[in-house]
Design an enzyme around this catalytic site. Structure first.
Site, mmCIF file in Angstrom:
data_model
loop_
_atom_site.group_PDB
_atom_site.id
_atom_site.type_symbol
_atom_site.label_atom_id
_atom_site.label_comp_id
_atom_site.label_asym_id
_atom_site.label_seq_id
_atom_site.Cartn_x
_atom_site.Cartn_y
_atom_site.Cartn_z
ATOM 1 N N HIS A 184 -49.219 58.847 43.996
ATOM 2 C CA HIS A 184 -49.390 60.206 44.507
ATOM 3 C C HIS A 184 -50.473 60.292 45.578
ATOM 4 O O HIS A 184 -51.521 59.660 45.497
ATOM 5 C CB HIS A 184 -49.716 61.173 43.366
ATOM 6 N N ASP A 185 -50.163 61.056 46.618
ATOM 7 C CA ASP A 185 -51.110 61.412 47.683
ATOM 8 C C ASP A 185 -51.496 60.254 48.590
ATOM 9 O O ASP A 185 -52.415 60.387 49.410
ATOM 10 C CB ASP A 185 -52.375 62.062 47.104
ATOM 11 N N GLY A 244 -53.547 56.191 43.413
ATOM 12 C CA GLY A 244 -53.515 57.493 44.073
ATOM 13 C C GLY A 244 -54.498 57.626 45.215
ATOM 14 O O GLY A 244 -55.576 57.018 45.220
#
Length: 262
Positions: free
Chosen positions: A121-122, A139
């Site tokens: 994520h991200d 992340g």
């Protein structure tokens, strides 16, 4: 004639260009958008708010747009955005972003991403990046243009890998990797300048000389980081043809909140 295999499950709300090819048993969710001439292999699952550009090749068994592996995720409307002309090999997993960051996991253009790569994520990836098999990005990792990451490498949360850097096989990246350098190992060690990569990309002799001088200032003269940055800034007067490289290095060092590999 259709380019979607009859065994594929494509939600009627998904937006696929008519030239998109979808292989057997693939599953594509309602919020997915895919651009022209992209090919999606057998058994792929593409879900979530996922936008994929044109001319991508997505091989079998990839999972794109699944929810983040983050216990704080509570169903917020986050995204995965993939650019154009990327090669995404078998069993890759790219997750949506989270509300704790920009809310978007982003992959640029013309990247070569080998099998079993995980992009959490991200993460923010630029363009022309190569990632070998089993690279794992935690992340919020940022990888800049033209970086190369060797197989079986793990990258800790919020680390950055600079443009034109090369990370060797089976490395543990727990510090930011400045642009243009070669690093490897666990613990991570800086080996020198990525001369092979720079020459392949037609860097001029002046630019390469400036990059080698920046490496010396950072790693060979016993300077503090602040002293090295002063020396790097001073190179501009001697090597104006390397202004872009000097500015990139200075900006990267100035924002290295977690410290650099050194």
């Amino acid at each position: 004639m259709t380019l979607i295999h009859p065994t594929a499950i494509v939600d009627p709300a998904a937006q696929l260009d008519p030239t998109v090819s979808v292989g057997p048993y693939a599953v594509i969710g309602p919020q997915v958008r895919v651009g022209a001439a992209t090919t999606i292999g057998a058994h792929c699952v593409i879900e979530g708010r996922t936008t994929i550009g044109r001319d991508n090749r997505i091989f079998q068994f990839a999972s794109l747009g699944a929810i983040p592996q983050d216990k704080k995720y509570a169903g917020e409307p986050t995204e995965l955005v993939i650019g154009d002309r990327n090669t995404i090999r078998e069993f890759c997993t790219f997750n949506l972003g989270t509300a704790q960051d920009a809310g978007v996991t982003r992959v640029g253009d013309d990247n070569w991403i080998m099998a079993y790569v995980h992009i959490a994520h991200d993460c923010q990836l630029g363009s022309q990046i190569t990632m070998a098999n089993n690279v794992t990005l935690a992340g919020h990792v940022h990888v800049e243009d033209w970086a190369t990451v060797g197989g079986l490498t793990g990258v800790l949360q919020r680390m950055r890998i600079g443009a034109h850097a090369m990370v060797g096989f089976a490395s543990h990246v727990n510090k930011d990797v400045p642009p243009y350098l070669v690093v490897d190992g666990s613990p991570l060690v800086v080996r020198g300048v990525n001369l092979v990569g720079l020459r392949r990309r037609d860097f001029s002799a002046e630019r390469i000389a400036a990059i080698r001088d920046m490496h010396k200032l950072l790693y060979r003269q016993g300077k503090t980081l602040d002293e090295a940055r002063e020396g790097i800034a001073a190179l501009l007067a001697e090597m104006p043809g390397a202004a872009e490289d000097i500015a990139r290095m200075d900006a990267f060092l100035g924002s290295a909140a977690s410290g650099i590999a050194r």
